[in-house]
Design a protein around this motif. Sequence first.
Motif, PDB file in Angstrom:
ATOM      1  N   THR A 100       0.594  -1.257   0.028  1.00  0.00           N
ATOM      2  CA  THR A 100       0.135  -0.088  -0.090  1.00  0.00           C
ATOM      3  C   THR A 100       0.760   1.064   0.037  1.00  0.00           C
ATOM      4  OG1 THR A 100      -0.303  -0.523   2.157  1.00  0.00           O
ATOM      5  CG2 THR A 100      -2.208  -0.790   0.756  1.00  0.00           C
ATOM      6  N   LEU A 110      -5.706  12.340   2.722  1.00  0.00           N
ATOM      7  CA  LEU A 110      -6.379  12.019   3.838  1.00  0.00           C
ATOM      8  C   LEU A 110      -7.097  10.544   4.081  1.00  0.00           C
ATOM      9  CD1 LEU A 110      -8.654  15.293   4.143  1.00  0.00           C
ATOM     10  CD2 LEU A 110      -6.910  14.451   5.696  1.00  0.00           C
ATOM     11  N   THR A 111      -7.555  10.246   2.748  1.00  0.00           N
ATOM     12  CA  THR A 111      -7.982   8.641   2.946  1.00  0.00           C
ATOM     13  C   THR A 111      -6.879   7.592   3.335  1.00  0.00           C
ATOM     14  OG1 THR A 111      -7.415   8.233   0.503  1.00  0.00           O
ATOM     15  CG2 THR A 111      -9.836   9.339   1.379  1.00  0.00           C
ATOM     16  N   SER A 112      -5.663   8.220   2.904  1.00  0.00           N
ATOM     17  CA  SER A 112      -4.567   7.045   3.103  1.00  0.00           C
ATOM     18  C   SER A 112      -4.403   6.640   4.445  1.00  0.00           C
ATOM     19  CB  SER A 112      -3.240   7.711   2.775  1.00  0.00           C
ATOM     20  OG  SER A 112      -2.817   8.522   3.712  1.00  0.00           O
ATOM     21  N   ARG A 113      -4.782   7.238   5.479  1.00  0.00           N
ATOM     22  CA  ARG A 113      -4.912   6.770   6.700  1.00  0.00           C
ATOM     23  C   ARG A 113      -5.491   5.419   6.859  1.00  0.00           C
ATOM     24  NH1 ARG A 113      -5.943  11.182  11.038  1.00  0.00           N
ATOM     25  NH2 ARG A 113      -5.213  12.448   9.374  1.00  0.00           N
ATOM     26  N   TYR A 114      -6.510   5.233   6.070  1.00  0.00           N
ATOM     27  CA  TYR A 114      -7.522   4.116   6.063  1.00  0.00           C
ATOM     28  C   TYR A 114      -6.984   2.768   5.482  1.00  0.00           C
ATOM     29  CZ  TYR A 114     -10.340   7.359   8.174  1.00  0.00           C
ATOM     30  OH  TYR A 114     -10.872   8.372   9.010  1.00  0.00           O
ATOM     31  N   TRP A 115      -6.037   3.082   4.526  1.00  0.00           N
ATOM     32  CA  TRP A 115      -5.876   1.948   3.637  1.00  0.00           C
ATOM     33  C   TRP A 115      -4.308   1.964   3.330  1.00  0.00           C
ATOM     34  CZ3 TRP A 115      -3.594   3.041  -1.352  1.00  0.00           C
ATOM     35  CH2 TRP A 115      -3.900   4.206  -1.707  1.00  0.00           C
ATOM     36  N   PHE A 134       0.198   3.828  -3.082  1.00  0.00           N
ATOM     37  CA  PHE A 134      -0.162   5.086  -2.716  1.00  0.00           C
ATOM     38  C   PHE A 134       0.598   6.147  -3.331  1.00  0.00           C
ATOM     39  CE2 PHE A 134      -1.355   8.777  -0.151  1.00  0.00           C
ATOM     40  CZ  PHE A 134      -0.399   9.408   0.293  1.00  0.00           C
ATOM     41  N   GLY A 136      -7.052  15.041  -0.705  1.00  0.00           N
ATOM     42  CA  GLY A 136      -8.084  13.897  -0.424  1.00  0.00           C
ATOM     43  C   GLY A 136      -7.451  12.652  -0.415  1.00  0.00           C
ATOM     44  N   ILE A 137      -6.503  12.356  -1.295  1.00  0.00           N
ATOM     45  CA  ILE A 137      -5.780  11.060  -1.396  1.00  0.00           C
ATOM     46  C   ILE A 137      -5.074  10.741  -0.120  1.00  0.00           C
ATOM     47  CG2 ILE A 137      -4.309   9.379  -2.413  1.00  0.00           C
ATOM     48  CD1 ILE A 137      -5.046  10.719  -5.021  1.00  0.00           C
TER      49      ILE A 137
END
Lengths: 298, 309, 430
Positions: B223, B298-303, B227, B295-296
Motif C-alpha cells: 500500500t 486524507l484517505t490514506s490513513r485508512y488503507w 499510494f 483527499g488521497i
Amino acid sequence: MVATAANVSRVAGIHERSNRAAMSRGVTRSLLLAAGGLIMLYPLIWMVGSSFKPASEIFTTGNPFPGAGSGLSGYVDGWNSLGIGFWRFFLNSFVICTLCILGNLISCSLAAYAFARMNFRLRRLMFALMLGTMMLPYHVLIVPQFILFRYLHMVNTILPLVIPKFLGVDSFFIFLMVQFMRALPRELDDAAKIDGCGHWRLYLRIVLPLCKPALATTAIFTFIFTYNDFLGPLIYLSDPSQFTVSLALRSFVDTGVSGTSNYTGLLAMSTLSLLPVIGFFIAFQKLLVEGIATTGIR
Amino acid sequence: MADLSLTKPVAPHRLSRRRRSSDRAAYAFLAPWMTGFVFLTIGPMIASLYLSFTDYHLLTRPHWIGLENYLKLGDDNRYRSAVAVTLKYVFIGVPVKLAFALLVAIVLRSGVRALAVYRAAYYVPSLFGGSVAVAILWRQLFGQPGLIQQALALIHVDSQGWLTNPSTALSTLIILEVWQFGSPMIIFLAALRQIPHDLYEAAAVDGAVRLRAFWHITLPVLTPIIFFNLVLQMIGSFQAFTPSFVVSGGSGGPVDSTLFYTLYLYIEGFGRLQMGYASAMAWVLLLGIAAVTGGIFLTSRYWVYYGDS
Amino acid sequence: MAVSRRAVLAGLGGLATMSVVGCSNSGRSGGGSNSASKQLSVYYWGSDSRATITNKVFDVFAKKYQGLSAKGQFLTFNNYFDKLATLAASDSVPDIIQMNPGSLSQYSESGQLLDLSTLSLDLGDYQPSALASGQIQGKQFGLAFGYQYVTTFYNTEIVQAAGIPVPTDLSSTWDDWVEYSLRLQAKLPSGIFAMTDGSSDSNAFESWIVGRGKSLFTEDGKLGYDVSDAADWFNFWTGLRAKGAIAPAAETVTYIQSGTVTDSPFTKGKAALSLGINVGFQGYQQVNKAKLDVAACPAGPDRRCESNHFFGWSVSAKAKNTDAVKKFFELWFTDPEVIKLLGTDRALPASADQLAELKDNADPATKRLLDFSIEHPEIKPFNPPATPAAVGNEQSDSLQRAAEAVLTGTSAPDAAAQQLVDDVTQALTS
C-alpha cells in the motif's frame, strides 16, 4: 510442523499436485506474457523496421518488416543532420544525464532521509511544500527561472539543466525514496543507535544500501526524464553543437509553410536514440531486484 | 503518524538540546533541497503567482489587474473544454494504467523464465516518452486510414479513424498513457522485491490460495507504493502535455478534443503571449491537484500500512 | 565501497562538466549580450536544408568582412516562437530574427524591434512593394526576403492522364476552378481527387478574402471580413467535397494534424490540385514523385489574389552592432553569390534582376517557378494591412479549429464561420 515421515510424504504429495497445476499455469502465463509483450513491442518493431524502408513505404503497410527498396539511407541522412554528426548529440545527452543522475541520487536521498527518518520542527509543513512544488506546471516557471539563470550568466550552457538536480528539485524522487525508507523497519535505527551511530553513518552505511531498489529506480527514471526532456534544452541551449538527442530529433519534422519531414531520418535516429536507454535500463534493472528479501532482516 | 525515536525517558533540558541538535542535523541533510527550493522553486512560484494577477504580455511589463484573469476563466469556453478533457484523461487513464502495472508486476515477480526480457519489453514503451516518433506511430495506428481501423475491419467492425474523430481522439491518448504502464510497473516490481519471503512461507503450505496470499500479505505491504504511484500518476496526468502536443501537432485537435489543460495553458502563454492569464490557469491547476492529492492523503490513513508505524 | 565509487564518479562528473562547460564558453556570451562583439546572432526557423544554405551564407559574410561573423540558430517552426518569446521576456533577443506577419506586429508593438530605416540600407533594386510589406504604421520593422503569395500547384501526370489541361487564364475565378475541378473529377480514377481541401489554410483564406475586395484586417485594426465571407468559404469546400471532388473529410483532418507537406494527399499522388505558397513549390516537388507545375491562384475582381505574406528579417531593438547588421543585410540582399545560394528557399527575390539571374543555375522546380513569375508580370503581389498585434497568430489558429469543426461534422459551416469571427474578434479586443 514436525517433520515426521507422514507429514513429509503428505507435503510431497501436495507439492506434486500443485507442481502440475503450477506448470500448466506457468505455460498459460508465459503465453499471455509473450502475447502482451509482442503487443507492447509492436510499435517499437514497426519503428525499427520502418527506419530501413524508403519514405513512401512507411505509411502504406502495417507490416513492420522492410521489403524491397530498403536500405540505410535513413541512417546516413539522419546521422548527418544539422550538419553535425549525431554522435555529438549522444555525447551531450550522456554528459547531462550522468550529471543529473548523480545530482538526484545525492540530493534526493539526503532530503528523503531527513523526511523519513528524522524528526524536526516544521517537518510536516516542509513535506507538504515539497509535494506542492510538484503540482505547478513547469511552463509557468520557465520564464522566471530563465531570467534567474540569465542573471547568473548561465544560459547557453548546460548548467541550468544540471544544477537544479543537485538541489533536489525533483520532488518525485524525494517522495519515492521517502516511501521506501519508511518501509524499512525502525528496529534498524535503534540497533544502530545503540551501537553509537549518528545520523550520517546510519544514512550512509545502513539506510542507503538497503534502498538500492529505490536508488536504481531513481537513476533509471532520471535518465529517462532527462534524456527525453526537450523544453529545458530548447530554452537553454542555443548552439546546435550543444543540442541533446531529444532536441535534435525535433528538427526532422518542420511544419512551416514549406516544411517537409524527413521521416526515415527521424525513425532511424529515434531507433538509435533508444539504444542507450534500453541498454541503461537492462544494465540497472538487476539492482532493482536486489532487495532485502534474502538478507534476512528480522 | 508522529513517532518517537527515543526509547527511554530523558531529562527535559537534555530533551530540548537533543531536539535542537537533531533539528540541526536534519537541516544539514535538507540543505541542498532547501537551497533549490528557495531559489529555483519558491522564487519562480511567487513570481508566477504575482503574474497571475497581472496583464502580462511577455514582451511588455506586467501591470496589475487583480482577479480579472481568474474571472475570465469562467467565461472561457476553451478553458472549460480543456478542464473536461483533462478530467476524463486523469480519472480514466490513471486507474487503468496502475491496474495494468500492478497486475503485470505481480505476474512477472513470481519467477517467470526470461524475466529480465519481459521486464524490458513491458518497459520499452515508456522510453518513447514524448518523442516525435510516437506521434507518427500513433497516427499510423489510429489515423485514417490506420492500422487499428484496418484490423477492426477484418472482424467487420466499421470505424472511423480514431484520431480524426473528436469523440474518439482522446481515447487514443488514454491508450497511449496506459501503454506506458512500464514506469509504475518498475516501481511496483522494486517494492515487491522488498517483501521478505518468510512472510509467504507461513502461508505457503496451506495449498497456497494465491489470491488470499495476495490479498492478505502482498497488498497491505504494497500500500505505501500503491499510494505513491497513485499520487504521482495523478499529479503527472493532470499536468500531461507532451502526448497531446506531439500527437495533435500542438493544436489540441481535432476541435479541442485532445486539448489538455497544460496544452491550453501553453497555447495561451507562449502562443498568444498571455502569460498573466496562463499563470492564473497554472495556479488554478495547482489548487485542483492539491485538493485531489490532499483527499488521497486524507484517505490514506485508512488503507496505507507503513512498516514503521 | 559505495562511497569511494561515488567519489570517483563525482570526480569524473566534475571533469566532464568542465569539459562541456569549457567547450561552450564561446556560447556563453551569446544571447544578445554581445558587448562590442563582432559576432551577430541570427535566429530563424526552417529545416535542415535551409540551415545548410544559411550557414553557407554566413561563411561568405565572414570571409568578406574580416573580423565579423554571424552565428545562426535554427529551430523547427513549431518550437521557434516559444523560445523567442522566452528570450524576449528576458531581454536576450538575438540580433537578427526571422518573422512572420503575426509576430512582426506583436514584437514591433512592444518595442522589441529596431526601425530599419535608421540603418540606411542600400539594397539595389529591391522592390518598394516588398519594402512596404515590412512596414507597420510607417516604420520599417521587417525586411521581407521577397514575395510570398498563394498559387495553385498541380500534378502534371494526373492532369495529362485525364486529358483536361488546367486553366491558364490568370483571371480564372474560384467558380472557374470549381467548374474545372468537377470536369476533371469526372475523368479521374477512383481514389484520386481533383482538389486538396484548403479550408484550414489561412493563406488560401486570405486569398479568398482579398478576392472579394476585402482584407483580413483593416488599416485601423479591425476585422476586415464578416461571417458571410467565412460561411461562404466553408460552404465552398463542403460543396466541392459533396460533389466528390475532394477526398473524404477524415483524410484531411489527418493532414491538418500532421501539418507537413509530406502528409498532404497531393503529395501522396491522391489529388491533382493544391493551393500553396509559391516558394513552397520546390519543397512540394522534392517530396512528390510526379512532376508538378504551377498556376495562378483563383482570382477575384481585378484578379487580386496574390496577397503578399510577410516573411523576412527583423532586428532586435537591443542589437549592439548595427553596423554589422547593415553589412549583413546588404550582403544578403545584393551579393550575387549569396543570392545564388539562397535561391528561392525563403521567397522569390524582390529584385527583378535577381529573378533573371537565378534562373540560370536553378534546379528544374525553382526554374519553373521563376519562369512563371517572369512570364506573368501582371502578377503583382500587394501588401494587405498589417495584422494587429493583439491577434498574433490567432487568425490562423482559429481558422484551423473552425475548419476542423466542419470537417469532423461537429459544426455546420455557418456555425463554424460564426465561431471563427467570434474568436478573432475576441482576440482583437483582448
